[in-house]
Every structure is written in C-alpha cells, then in structure tokens.
Design a protein around this motif. Structure first.
Motif, PDB file in Angstrom:
ATOM      1  N   VAL A  68       0.852  -1.197   0.000  1.00  0.00           N
ATOM      2  CA  VAL A  68       0.000   0.000   0.000  1.00  0.00           C
ATOM      3  C   VAL A  68       0.885   1.243   0.000  1.00  0.00           C
ATOM      4  O   VAL A  68       1.757   1.386   0.863  1.00  0.00           O
ATOM      5  CB  VAL A  68      -0.910   0.017   1.239  1.00  0.00           C
ATOM      6  N   GLU A  69       0.664   2.131  -0.961  1.00  0.00           N
ATOM      7  CA  GLU A  69       1.381   3.406  -0.989  1.00  0.00           C
ATOM      8  C   GLU A  69       0.518   4.462  -0.287  1.00  0.00           C
ATOM      9  O   GLU A  69      -0.563   4.799  -0.769  1.00  0.00           O
ATOM     10  CB  GLU A  69       1.684   3.817  -2.424  1.00  0.00           C
ATOM     11  N   PRO A  70       0.970   4.959   0.859  1.00  0.00           N
ATOM     12  CA  PRO A  70       0.132   5.888   1.635  1.00  0.00           C
ATOM     13  C   PRO A  70      -0.073   7.211   0.907  1.00  0.00           C
ATOM     14  O   PRO A  70       0.843   7.749   0.289  1.00  0.00           O
ATOM     15  CB  PRO A  70       0.922   6.080   2.929  1.00  0.00           C
ATOM     16  N   LYS A  71      -1.292   7.727   1.011  1.00  0.00           N
ATOM     17  CA  LYS A  71      -1.627   8.994   0.351  1.00  0.00           C
ATOM     18  C   LYS A  71      -1.147  10.187   1.171  1.00  0.00           C
ATOM     19  O   LYS A  71      -0.880  11.258   0.621  1.00  0.00           O
ATOM     20  CB  LYS A  71      -3.141   9.084   0.148  1.00  0.00           C
ATOM     21  N   THR A  72      -1.080  10.028   2.481  1.00  0.00           N
ATOM     22  CA  THR A  72      -0.723  11.130   3.369  1.00  0.00           C
ATOM     23  C   THR A  72       0.285  10.673   4.411  1.00  0.00           C
ATOM     24  O   THR A  72       0.434   9.477   4.673  1.00  0.00           O
ATOM     25  CB  THR A  72      -1.971  11.671   4.113  1.00  0.00           C
ATOM     26  N   CYS A  73       0.958  11.648   5.015  1.00  0.00           N
ATOM     27  CA  CYS A  73       1.830  11.387   6.168  1.00  0.00           C
ATOM     28  C   CYS A  73       1.545  12.481   7.191  1.00  0.00           C
ATOM     29  O   CYS A  73       1.692  13.671   6.891  1.00  0.00           O
ATOM     30  CB  CYS A  73       3.296  11.412   5.753  1.00  0.00           C
ATOM     31  N   THR A  74       1.108  12.085   8.379  1.00  0.00           N
ATOM     32  CA  THR A  74       0.658  13.043   9.384  1.00  0.00           C
ATOM     33  C   THR A  74       1.289  12.733  10.736  1.00  0.00           C
ATOM     34  O   THR A  74       1.362  11.574  11.144  1.00  0.00           O
ATOM     35  CB  THR A  74      -0.877  13.000   9.537  1.00  0.00           C
ATOM     36  N   PRO A 397      11.758  18.048  12.961  1.00  0.00           N
ATOM     37  CA  PRO A 397      11.684  16.999  13.997  1.00  0.00           C
ATOM     38  C   PRO A 397      11.207  15.640  13.491  1.00  0.00           C
ATOM     39  O   PRO A 397      11.517  14.628  14.113  1.00  0.00           O
ATOM     40  CB  PRO A 397      10.698  17.576  15.007  1.00  0.00           C
ATOM     41  N   SER A 398      10.416  15.603  12.411  1.00  0.00           N
ATOM     42  CA  SER A 398      10.025  14.319  11.814  1.00  0.00           C
ATOM     43  C   SER A 398      10.897  14.060  10.593  1.00  0.00           C
ATOM     44  O   SER A 398      10.749  14.712   9.560  1.00  0.00           O
ATOM     45  CB  SER A 398       8.549  14.337  11.404  1.00  0.00           C
ATOM     46  N   ARG A 399      11.797  13.123  10.729  1.00  0.00           N
ATOM     47  CA  ARG A 399      12.733  12.846   9.635  1.00  0.00           C
ATOM     48  C   ARG A 399      12.055  12.210   8.430  1.00  0.00           C
ATOM     49  O   ARG A 399      12.638  12.107   7.355  1.00  0.00           O
ATOM     50  CB  ARG A 399      13.872  11.972  10.159  1.00  0.00           C
ATOM     51  N   TRP A 400      10.823  11.779   8.603  1.00  0.00           N
ATOM     52  CA  TRP A 400      10.077  11.173   7.506  1.00  0.00           C
ATOM     53  C   TRP A 400       9.853  12.165   6.379  1.00  0.00           C
ATOM     54  O   TRP A 400       9.751  11.773   5.213  1.00  0.00           O
ATOM     55  CB  TRP A 400       8.735  10.635   8.017  1.00  0.00           C
TER      56      TRP A 400
END
Length: 429
Positions: A68-74, A397-400
């Motif tokens: 699954v390729e995620p649509k968002t990153c939160t 702070p979020s390296r993602w």
C-alpha cells in the motif's frame, strides 16, 4: 569468473536479498534457516525508495501481496493536534525518488524474496540450525558450516544474516555477544478490517496514510497494508520486560492504560485490539569490523547494525546490505576468488558508515518524538507549527519528511553506489 560457493545463515530479509544479488552475480548460493517455515513473525514494514528500487529491479516488488502506498503522512501530538501533514505523500515520494514508499506485511516481502531466490537457483534449506563454523587457519581458506544434524557445507564465503541474536557474530568474536536493551519496547498490533466496526476508522484504514502520535516517553505509528484490508499499529513505550525476556504476549488492558488520555482516534483503534505482543527493542555497539580475519565470513543486517524502528530502516538497510554485497562480487570487477578480501573490504567501506549513521539517527528521532511536556516540547511544536502547510525548509523533527534526512535515506541507490566506487578505483578491486 570464479564461481563462489556462498552459504548464507538466515533467511530473513538481509539473507534473502544477499542470496538474490549473489545469484544474479553468478555464484552458487545456499541459505540455511532454522525456522520450519517463513511464517508471520513480526508485523508491518514501511518500505522506502532506497529498498523498493532494489525490489523493482529484482522483479520482487510486483509479486508482493498488496503493498500500500500511503496517500498522506501526518504527525499528531498525543492529544490529537496535527503537528505536520503532507498530502500526496506517496506520489511525492515517487516523483522525488523514482521508486515507491509502501507499507507491507513482513512475511509478504519475505515470501516474495524467497520465491525470487528460488527461481534464480538458490537452495533454501528450512528447519536447518547452524551450530558450528570453522573458518580454517589462514586467509583464503574455505570455511565449513555444520548444522545440528551433522550436515556440513563448505563455503568460500559465509554470510552471517542471522539477525539480532546472531550466532555467527558470537562465533566470529569468540564469545557470547548478546544484544543490549534500549530502554524501549514495542507493542505490535495487526488489525483486520473486520475487527474495526466504526465507519470513520474503517475509512482511515481504506484511505491509506502513515500516522504518528508523539507524546511523553512514547509514540505510535500506524499504517494500512495488504491493499487496505489490514491495519498495523506499533506502540513504542518504556521497556518493562524482565531482562531475560525479549518477546511475550502483552496485556490489552495494560496497553490501553498506557495510552489513556491520548487522542480518541487512537484509543478507539486500541479498543478494537483483542491480542497484542510485546517486543523488547535491542541494539548493539558498533563493531570494529564486519569481516573476520580470514575474509570468509561477513556479517550483514541486524547481525551487525540492528536499528530501532523509529525510521523504519532496519529492513530497508538490511536489503541494501544484501544488494551491495552481491554487487561487489559481480564480474567484470570480480573475477577470482583471490579478490574476495578486497571485495569484502569494499563492501564494508560502502556500508558500515551508512548503517551506523542510520542507527544514530534513529536515536535522535526517538528523542524528538518522545519529549515530555515542557520547554523543549514547546520549542519542537513551535517548529512544527512554523512549517505546517508550507514546503519544509531545514532540519525538521520528523525525519520522515525532513528535507535534510529524507533525501539521504531514500535517495540511496545501491547499484549506483557500487558503480561509483568502482569507477573511482578504475573498475578494479
């Protein structure tokens, strides 16, 4: 080219990746695995472009079950306030790195790798426990691997891919070398869509996104896999397991109690959980060398650089290891068994610094995600807020989604890394 006899100890992700690339490089490969089957150990994986570009190149990615390729990153704070958000996350990743970011079940990837290895002629022996390694007495000697049934395998090269509790590592060091606790543990949860009755929660699973909740001494990551039919949740909290226990069944009541007062969306998901496992998160000190003195053993993956799961790079980095190791053993630059010591040194030069740098970065991510309420947490949240809805600039702070860390992690190309290194050397080892 001399065809090497390579024995790989461990059919985890690093071992199978190494088996594929070593077979593609023209060598005879045997993989010895103590487990009776490649079963559903662990849970979800986040596969980042530094890995998926290899899986695509090997013809593995398209055979996997429901990535699954995620649509968002939160990123949310623990009360549910949005700290960071990126729409079109999966599309943006593909655009930037020409390879997908996808969420998958570990066993789906493991089985796809095993199938590809088998198709390439790799001999995979399950239910086969290695009990002894004999490296010979001089550099260049062949090594012997002995199993619990007394079967012996002769190898030009042993690849120790036997994970966090690596026996190969202990044998090579000449002493029992157990991993060290990090002070954290993971509650690992896999929810089938049928377990989730609330329509809003079900919609979150089917409209895939990567979600983080960050709070005092703990954080949570959650994402969909298997085509949006399964939800993977990992709760990362202080370790309370006995020193001698690495994994045990957890209490759902204890788990829910730890997250009481957190975002109601998260706690609603936790109310759906009927069983959970607790995993002690371990690490190891850096090794002086991943190669033994006879140059017939090399360690890869968790055997030499286990990683906290806070950047999802344990699996991805292990697969990088397998690819680079196989590539340095490919013709035309590798043509003779006598070049094995130089090839292994090149592998180590290319991989050791990166692997250990990622390990250090995971501890930094833990620090930034686990801040207790107070001035440092307020400063972090102010930085998050200053970038919300904008193109992120500078350290984050979020390296993602950090523009400094993400390209370094996700932009890595194992094939190009080896090609560039060989070009610098004049294509010779």
């Amino acid at each position: 080219m001399d065809q090497l006899d390579i024995v790989i100890v461990g059919a985890g992700l690093s071992g199978l990746a190494a088996s594929i690339q070593c077979a593609l490089s023209g060598h005879r490969v045997t993989v010895l695995e103590s487990a009776k089957e490649l079963a559903e150990i662990g849970a979800g994986l986040q596969l980042t472009p530094n890995c998926t570009r290899l899986l695509q190149r090997w013809g593995v990615y398209e055979t996997m079950k429901g990535p699954v390729e995620p649509k968002t990153c939160t990123v949310y704070n623990y009360k549910g306030k949005v700290l960071a958000h990126e729409d079109d996350f999966g599309k943006n990743i593909r655009r930037k790195y020409n390879a997908p970011f996808s969420d998958s079940h570990r066993v789906d990837l493991q089985q796809a790798l095993a199938k590809r290895a088998s198709d390439l002629g790799v001999d995979l022996a399950l239910n086969t426990r290695v009990v002894e390694l004999d490296f010979g007495t001089h550099e260049g000697d062949k090594a012997t691997v002995t199993t619990s049934t007394g079967t012996k395998y002769t190898a030009d090269l042993i690849i120790g891919a036997d994970g966090l509790w690596s026996a190969c590592r202990s044998i090579a060091l000449g002493r029992k070398d157990a991993p060290l606790p990090t002070g954290d543990l993971a509650f690992r949860i896999v929810l089938n869509i049928e377990q989730i009755t609330d329509p809003k929660l079900k919609d979150m699973v089917q409209n895939a996104g990567v979600r983080f909740w960050v709070g005092p001494d703990a954080h949570v990551v959650a994402y969909s896999m298997r085509g949006g039919t399964v939800y993977n949740i990992v709760l990362l909290v202080p370790d309370d397991l006995p020193e001698s226990v690495a994994r045990m069944e957890g209490s759902t009541d204890e788990m829910r109690g730890l997250f009481e007062g957190w975002d109601p969306v998260l706690t609603q998901f936790l109310d759906c959980v009927d069983q959970v496992d607790k995993w002690k998160l371990m690490h190891r000190p850096e090794m002086k060398s991943w190669i033994n003195q006879h140059s017939n053993l090399v360690l890869i993956g968790d055997a030499c650089h286990p990683m906290l799961p806070y950047l999802a790079q344990g699996a991805n980095s292990s697969i990088e290891d397998g690819a680079v190791l196989g590539l340095v053993l490919a013709s035309p630059h590798f043509s003779s068994r006598a070049q094995l010591p130089q090839a292994l040194q090149l592998f180590q030069k290319l991989r050791k610094a990166r692997g250990e740098a990622i390990v250090r970065e995971t501890f930094k991510q833990r620090h930034d995600f686990h801040l207790r309420d107070g001035p440092e947490q307020e400063e972090r949240d102010a930085l998050f807020a200053s970038q919300l809805g904008k193109e992120i600039v500078g350290a984050f702070p979020s390296r993602w989604t950090c523009p400094e860390v993400q390209p370094w992690l996700y932009g890595y190309d194992a094939y190009k890394e080896v090609e560039d290194a060989l070009r610098e050397r004049g294509a010779s080892l």
